[in-house]
Design a protein around this motif. Sequence first.
Motif, PDB file in Angstrom:
ATOM      1  N   TYR A  91       0.832  -1.201   0.000  1.00 39.88           N
ATOM      2  CA  TYR A  91       0.000   0.000   0.000  1.00 39.88           C
ATOM      3  C   TYR A  91       0.872   1.258   0.000  1.00 39.88           C
ATOM      4  O   TYR A  91       0.664   2.162  -0.812  1.00 39.88           O
ATOM      5  CB  TYR A  91      -0.928   0.000   1.217  1.00 39.88           C
ATOM      6  N   LYS A 117       1.160   4.044  -2.915  1.00 39.10           N
ATOM      7  CA  LYS A 117       0.826   5.430  -2.595  1.00 39.10           C
ATOM      8  C   LYS A 117       1.988   6.348  -2.986  1.00 39.10           C
ATOM      9  O   LYS A 117       1.781   7.406  -3.569  1.00 39.10           O
ATOM     10  CB  LYS A 117       0.518   5.556  -1.106  1.00 39.10           C
ATOM     11  N   GLU A 119       2.162   9.469  -5.775  1.00 40.79           N
ATOM     12  CA  GLU A 119       2.703  10.797  -5.463  1.00 40.79           C
ATOM     13  C   GLU A 119       3.785  11.196  -6.468  1.00 40.79           C
ATOM     14  O   GLU A 119       3.838  12.339  -6.916  1.00 40.79           O
ATOM     15  CB  GLU A 119       3.276  10.825  -4.045  1.00 40.79           C
ATOM     16  N   HIS A 169      -4.913  11.302  -9.545  1.00 37.00           N
ATOM     17  CA  HIS A 169      -4.241  10.904  -8.312  1.00 37.00           C
ATOM     18  C   HIS A 169      -5.255  10.634  -7.214  1.00 37.00           C
ATOM     19  O   HIS A 169      -5.220   9.595  -6.563  1.00 37.00           O
ATOM     20  CB  HIS A 169      -3.264  12.001  -7.876  1.00 37.00           C
ATOM     21  N   LEU A 189      -5.906   7.059  -5.562  1.00 34.33           N
ATOM     22  CA  LEU A 189      -5.620   6.882  -4.142  1.00 34.33           C
ATOM     23  C   LEU A 189      -6.864   6.402  -3.405  1.00 34.33           C
ATOM     24  O   LEU A 189      -6.787   5.488  -2.582  1.00 34.33           O
ATOM     25  CB  LEU A 189      -5.107   8.185  -3.530  1.00 34.33           C
ATOM     26  N   GLN A 192      -7.101   2.881  -1.455  1.00 34.75           N
ATOM     27  CA  GLN A 192      -7.478   2.816  -0.044  1.00 34.75           C
ATOM     28  C   GLN A 192      -8.685   1.925   0.169  1.00 34.75           C
ATOM     29  O   GLN A 192      -8.717   1.113   1.098  1.00 34.75           O
ATOM     30  CB  GLN A 192      -7.778   4.224   0.492  1.00 34.75           C
TER      31      GLN A 192
END
Length: 59
Positions: A23, A27, A31, A44, A48, A52
Motif C-alpha cells: 500500500y 501510494k 505521489e 491521483h 488513491l 485505499q
Amino acid sequence: MDVSSNNSAWENLTYAEKNKQLYFKQKQLLETFLVHGAISKAQHDKSLHDLQEKMGYTE
C-alpha cells in the motif's frame, strides 16, 4: 521498514505487513506520478481513493 533490498526481511513479514508495505509503495508511486506531471490531481485522488478502498486503508 524498507524490505526492497532484503528478501529475508520480506519473507519474515506477515501477509498483513506485506499488504501494508505494498500500500505505501503504491501510494508513493502515485505521489511521484503527480509530482512529475504524469497524472492529474483528479487522477491521483481517484486512484488513491480506489487503492485505499481496495486495501482497506483510510487516512
